[in-house]
Design an enzyme around this catalytic site. Sequence first.
Site, PDB file in Angstrom:
ATOM      1  N   CYS A  87       0.799  -1.205   0.093  1.00  0.00           N
ATOM      2  CA  CYS A  87      -0.049  -0.002  -0.049  1.00  0.00           C
ATOM      3  C   CYS A  87       0.690   1.286  -0.025  1.00  0.00           C
ATOM      4  CB  CYS A  87      -0.848   0.046   1.326  1.00  0.00           C
ATOM      5  SG  CYS A  87      -0.355   0.813   2.583  1.00  0.00           S
ATOM      6  N   HIS A  90       1.418   3.315   3.533  1.00  0.00           N
ATOM      7  CA  HIS A  90       2.199   2.703   4.774  1.00  0.00           C
ATOM      8  C   HIS A  90       3.383   2.015   4.159  1.00  0.00           C
ATOM      9  CE1 HIS A  90      -1.959   3.219   6.206  1.00  0.00           C
ATOM     10  NE2 HIS A  90      -1.197   4.012   7.466  1.00  0.00           N
TER      11      HIS A  90
HETATM   12  N1  LIG Z   1      -8.755   3.493  -0.759  1.00  0.00           N
HETATM   13  C1  LIG Z   1      -7.618   2.934  -0.250  1.00  0.00           C
HETATM   14  N2  LIG Z   1      -7.303   2.869   0.859  1.00  0.00           N
HETATM   15  C2  LIG Z   1      -6.283   2.138   0.996  1.00  0.00           C
HETATM   16  C3  LIG Z   1      -5.556   1.368   0.476  1.00  0.00           C
HETATM   17  N3  LIG Z   1      -4.743   0.577   1.430  1.00  0.00           N
HETATM   18  C4  LIG Z   1      -4.535   1.551   2.375  1.00  0.00           C
HETATM   19  N4  LIG Z   1      -5.561   2.481   2.412  1.00  0.00           N
HETATM   20  C5  LIG Z   1      -5.942   3.426   3.552  1.00  0.00           C
HETATM   21  O1  LIG Z   1      -5.281   4.699   3.317  1.00  0.00           O
HETATM   22  C6  LIG Z   1      -5.841   5.296   4.491  1.00  0.00           C
HETATM   23  C7  LIG Z   1      -4.844   6.345   4.760  1.00  0.00           C
HETATM   24  O2  LIG Z   1      -5.380   7.134   5.846  1.00  0.00           O
HETATM   25  P1  LIG Z   1      -4.536   8.294   6.847  1.00  0.00           P
HETATM   26  O3  LIG Z   1      -5.606   8.867   7.879  1.00  0.00           O
HETATM   27  O4  LIG Z   1      -3.690   9.304   5.912  1.00  0.00           O
HETATM   28  O5  LIG Z   1      -3.255   7.369   7.415  1.00  0.00           O
HETATM   29  P2  LIG Z   1      -3.558   6.758   8.840  1.00  0.00           P
HETATM   30  O6  LIG Z   1      -3.473   7.856   9.973  1.00  0.00           O
HETATM   31  O7  LIG Z   1      -2.385   5.939   9.025  1.00  0.00           O
HETATM   32  O8  LIG Z   1      -4.837   6.002   8.982  1.00  0.00           O
HETATM   33  P3  LIG Z   1      -5.383   4.568   9.571  1.00  0.00           P
HETATM   34  O9  LIG Z   1      -5.023   3.702   8.844  1.00  0.00           O
HETATM   35  O10 LIG Z   1      -6.803   4.825   9.801  1.00  0.00           O
HETATM   36  O11 LIG Z   1      -4.588   4.816  10.909  1.00  0.00           O
HETATM   37  C8  LIG Z   1      -6.234   4.240   5.552  1.00  0.00           C
HETATM   38  O12 LIG Z   1      -7.674   4.512   5.748  1.00  0.00           O
HETATM   39  C9  LIG Z   1      -5.796   3.030   4.854  1.00  0.00           C
HETATM   40  O13 LIG Z   1      -6.884   2.129   5.443  1.00  0.00           O
HETATM   41  C10 LIG Z   1      -6.154   1.115  -0.709  1.00  0.00           C
HETATM   42  O14 LIG Z   1      -5.583   0.143  -1.318  1.00  0.00           O
HETATM   43  N5  LIG Z   1      -7.051   1.844  -1.162  1.00  0.00           N
HETATM   44 ZN   LIG Z   2      -1.799   1.387   4.340  1.00  0.00          ZN
END
Ligand SMILES: Nc1nc2c(ncn2[C@@H]2O[C@H](COP(=O)(O)OP(=O)(O)OP(=O)(O)O)[C@@H](O)[C@H]2O)c(=O)[nH]1
Ligand SMILES: [Zn+2]
Length: 200
Positions: A87, A90
Site C-alpha cells: 500500500c 504505509h
Molecule cells: N482506498 C484505499 N485506501 C487504502 C488502501 N490501502 C490503504 N488504504 C487506506 O489509506 C488510508 C490512509 O489514511 P490516513 O488517515 O492518511 O492514514 P492513517 O492515519 O495511517 O490511517 P489509519 O490506517 O486509519 O490509522 C487508511 O484509511 C488506509 O486504510 C487502498 O488500497 N485503497
Molecule cells: Zn496502508
Amino acid sequence: MPYTHIEQYDEETTSALRDHYQQLIGLLGEDPDRDGLLKTPERMARSMQYLTQGYHMDAHAILNAAKFTESYSEMVIVKDIELYSLCEHHLLPFFGKAHVAYIPNGYITGLSKLARVVDVYARRLQVQERMTHQILDAIQETLQPLGVAVVIEAQHLCMMMRGVQKQNSVTTTSAFCGQFEDERTRSEFIRLIGANLTRR
Ligand SMILES: Nc1nc2c(ncn2[C@@H]2O[C@H](COP(=O)(O)OP(=O)(O)OP(=O)(O)O)[C@@H](O)[C@H]2O)c(=O)[nH]1
Ligand SMILES: [Zn+2]
C-alpha cells in the site's frame, strides 16, 4: 524493456538503498552493527527492489508477446491469481486474489500473461482501486476485446497489524468495460468466480 522477473539489481540503487536502510535501522533504536543486522540493509535493498520491480515491466509488451489470432468469442476467465502488493500509504503489504476475464474479439493472449499483468501492477506502491483499473486498461488497450472484467479481493496489513486492527475485513474492488457493462454478462462472470467470493 525486460518483462520477466528481475534478474539483476541495479548496483547504484542497491547501494543507496542500503545506506538509507542502515540509517533507518539506527533511527528505530536498533544497532545496525550488531551481528544479526549487519547484512539486513543489503537484504532490504534487494527485497524492496524485488517487490517494486513492476515499475520496470511493460504490461502491453507482455500481452503482445503472446497475442494470437483466434475466433473464440466466449468469456475467458483466469481466477484466483494470487497477488502481493504494497500500500502506498504505509508501504505495508496487501495481498489476495485477482480474477480476470475478457471476451476475445479476434485475438486471445497466453493465459499466463494475464497473471503476469497482475504482477506488473501489484509489484509497485499501490492502492487496490488503481491497480484494478490498470489491469483492465492494459488488457483493453492491447487485445481490444469485446469486454474486460477485473475483481480483486485483498487484505491490507496496514488495517490488520496497526491502525484500525481489523483482522477479517476483505476489500473487494472491481472494474468492468464493454460487454461486462451488460448485467447478464457481468452476472455470469460473478457467478463463475462466485464460489471464491463466499469461500473465506
Ligand atoms: N482506498 C484505499 N485506501 C487504502 C488502501 N490501502 C490503504 N488504504 C487506506 O489509506 C488510508 C490512509 O489514511 P490516513 O488517515 O492518511 O492514514 P492513517 O492515519 O495511517 O490511517 P489509519 O490506517 O486509519 O490509522 C487508511 O484509511 C488506509 O486504510 C487502498 O488500497 N485503497
Ligand atoms: Zn496502508
